[in-house]
Design a protein around this motif. Structure first.
Motif, mmCIF file in Angstrom:
data_model
loop_
_atom_site.group_PDB
_atom_site.id
_atom_site.type_symbol
_atom_site.label_atom_id
_atom_site.label_comp_id
_atom_site.label_asym_id
_atom_site.label_seq_id
_atom_site.Cartn_x
_atom_site.Cartn_y
_atom_site.Cartn_z
ATOM 1 N N GLU A 30 11.233 33.482 78.309
ATOM 2 C CA GLU A 30 12.441 32.757 78.060
ATOM 3 C C GLU A 30 12.907 34.671 77.652
ATOM 4 O O GLU A 30 12.352 34.768 77.742
ATOM 5 C CB GLU A 30 12.396 32.636 76.104
ATOM 6 C CG GLU A 30 11.494 31.007 76.168
ATOM 7 C CD GLU A 30 11.169 30.197 75.159
ATOM 8 O OE1 GLU A 30 11.950 30.821 73.730
ATOM 9 O OE2 GLU A 30 10.776 29.192 74.453
ATOM 10 N N LYS A 31 14.363 33.643 77.594
ATOM 11 C CA LYS A 31 15.459 35.768 77.174
ATOM 12 C C LYS A 31 14.306 36.147 76.602
ATOM 13 O O LYS A 31 13.908 37.873 77.074
ATOM 14 C CB LYS A 31 16.782 35.603 76.723
ATOM 15 C CG LYS A 31 17.664 36.705 76.299
ATOM 16 C CD LYS A 31 18.657 35.858 76.619
ATOM 17 C CE LYS A 31 18.233 35.648 75.078
ATOM 18 N NZ LYS A 31 19.845 35.588 73.961
ATOM 19 N N ALA A 32 13.775 36.292 75.333
ATOM 20 C CA ALA A 32 13.274 37.244 74.657
ATOM 21 C C ALA A 32 12.090 38.120 75.617
ATOM 22 O O ALA A 32 11.531 38.752 74.894
ATOM 23 C CB ALA A 32 13.001 37.582 72.948
ATOM 24 N N PRO A 67 12.530 52.016 73.887
ATOM 25 C CA PRO A 67 13.657 50.843 74.233
ATOM 26 C C PRO A 67 14.734 51.549 74.443
ATOM 27 O O PRO A 67 14.938 52.691 73.971
ATOM 28 C CB PRO A 67 13.739 50.225 72.484
ATOM 29 C CG PRO A 67 13.371 51.688 71.462
ATOM 30 C CD PRO A 67 12.474 52.073 72.694
ATOM 31 N N PHE A 68 15.805 50.466 75.436
ATOM 32 C CA PHE A 68 16.746 50.805 76.162
ATOM 33 C C PHE A 68 17.664 50.650 75.370
ATOM 34 O O PHE A 68 17.636 49.035 75.048
ATOM 35 C CB PHE A 68 15.951 50.968 77.640
ATOM 36 C CG PHE A 68 15.611 51.576 77.730
ATOM 37 C CD1 PHE A 68 16.012 53.596 78.238
ATOM 38 C CD2 PHE A 68 14.782 51.265 78.476
ATOM 39 C CE1 PHE A 68 14.418 53.610 78.628
ATOM 40 C CE2 PHE A 68 13.697 51.505 78.934
ATOM 41 C CZ PHE A 68 13.368 52.821 79.210
ATOM 42 N N GLU A 152 19.239 40.427 74.121
ATOM 43 C CA GLU A 152 17.371 40.889 73.523
ATOM 44 C C GLU A 152 17.089 40.848 75.176
ATOM 45 O O GLU A 152 16.570 39.979 75.791
ATOM 46 C CB GLU A 152 16.875 40.365 72.438
ATOM 47 C CG GLU A 152 17.939 40.686 71.355
ATOM 48 C CD GLU A 152 17.394 40.313 69.950
ATOM 49 O OE1 GLU A 152 15.738 40.015 70.238
ATOM 50 O OE2 GLU A 152 17.837 40.525 68.968
ATOM 51 N N ALA A 153 16.121 41.878 75.040
ATOM 52 C CA ALA A 153 15.032 41.799 76.306
ATOM 53 C C ALA A 153 14.034 42.542 75.561
ATOM 54 O O ALA A 153 13.842 43.030 74.562
ATOM 55 C CB ALA A 153 15.456 42.931 77.513
ATOM 56 N N THR A 154 12.570 42.566 76.244
ATOM 57 C CA THR A 154 11.514 43.133 75.446
ATOM 58 C C THR A 154 11.711 44.520 75.058
ATOM 59 O O THR A 154 10.794 44.806 74.584
ATOM 60 C CB THR A 154 10.429 42.351 76.330
ATOM 61 O OG1 THR A 154 10.241 42.915 77.738
ATOM 62 C CG2 THR A 154 10.168 41.084 76.441
ATOM 63 N N ASN A 155 11.960 44.954 76.362
ATOM 64 C CA ASN A 155 12.261 46.495 76.159
ATOM 65 C C ASN A 155 13.868 47.570 75.572
ATOM 66 O O ASN A 155 14.080 48.586 75.753
ATOM 67 C CB ASN A 155 11.044 47.204 76.935
ATOM 68 C CG ASN A 155 12.543 46.589 78.579
ATOM 69 O OD1 ASN A 155 13.394 45.598 78.535
ATOM 70 N ND2 ASN A 155 11.931 47.426 79.732
ATOM 71 N N GLY A 156 14.470 46.438 74.817
ATOM 72 C CA GLY A 156 15.592 46.895 75.005
ATOM 73 C C GLY A 156 16.603 46.140 75.172
ATOM 74 O O GLY A 156 16.577 44.372 74.143
ATOM 75 N N ILE A 157 17.805 45.792 75.026
ATOM 76 C CA ILE A 157 19.057 45.301 74.903
ATOM 77 C C ILE A 157 19.750 45.513 75.522
ATOM 78 O O ILE A 157 19.948 46.246 76.226
ATOM 79 C CB ILE A 157 20.048 45.549 73.166
ATOM 80 C CG1 ILE A 157 20.350 44.374 72.932
ATOM 81 C CG2 ILE A 157 20.726 46.918 73.178
ATOM 82 C CD1 ILE A 157 20.515 44.315 71.149
#
Length: 168
Positions: A30-32, A67-68, A152-157
């Motif tokens: 999934e997206k996240a 995070p980025f 949202e991503a696992t390592n940022g936004i």
């Protein structure tokens, strides 16, 4: 903006559906559950950005822990640049210029749309600052309007923007 968000949702759903129906028993991403690079790569309207990230050898960096916060220009944003600019930046001899442009779109840490304040400055990975403007209910990063926020991503936004922002 609605069309852009619709396109993003369709692209994301398509990529999730394809992953779910590939004949292999594995969990559906999934997206996240995607990092910034995989998220962008699953979205057709960010294909120029993905090509530039690959040409700049920044894939591993943007797949890192972060995070980025990434201000992601669309294909249309890249098309607004003067003719030949993208092609020139993608040439190996212009890799340093490409990296400077791309890292100007990345801020360390998580900056959500609710965190933005008019006149705010944010230091980019490139070293210079971008300026936030809030006008008429729209957020702008330098001269680019945020068209989709807080993806949202696992390592940022990721915040999708309608123009490529350039360091001074």
């Amino acid at each position: 903006m609605i069309k852009l968000l619709s396109t993003f949702v369709v692209a994301l759903f398509t990529s999730v559906t394809l992953m779910a129906n590939d004949g292999i028993d594995k969990p559906v991403k999934e997206k996240a559950e995607m990092d910034i690079v995989d998220l962008a790569a699953s979205t057709d309207f960010l294909s120029t950005l993905v090509a530039a990230v690959k040409a700049g050898d920044l894939v591993d960096v943007l797949k890192g822990d972060g995070p980025f916060t990434v201000f992601a220009p669309t294909n249309e944003a890249f098309a607004k640049l003067p003719a030949g600019t993208v092609e020139s930046l993608l040439k190996p001899e212009n890799k340093d210029k490409l990296i400077a442009v791309l890292t100007y779109h990345v801020v360390p840490g998580i900056v959500k749309s609710t965190d933005l304040k008019d006149g705010q400055k944010a230091k980019t990975v490139q070293g210079q600052e971008v300026t936030v403007s809030l006008k008429g209910g729209k957020a702008m990063i330098d001269n680019a309007t945020v068209t989709a926020a807080d993806i949202e991503a696992t390592n940022g936004i990721v915040h999708v923007i309608d123009s490529v922002i350039l360091p001074k």
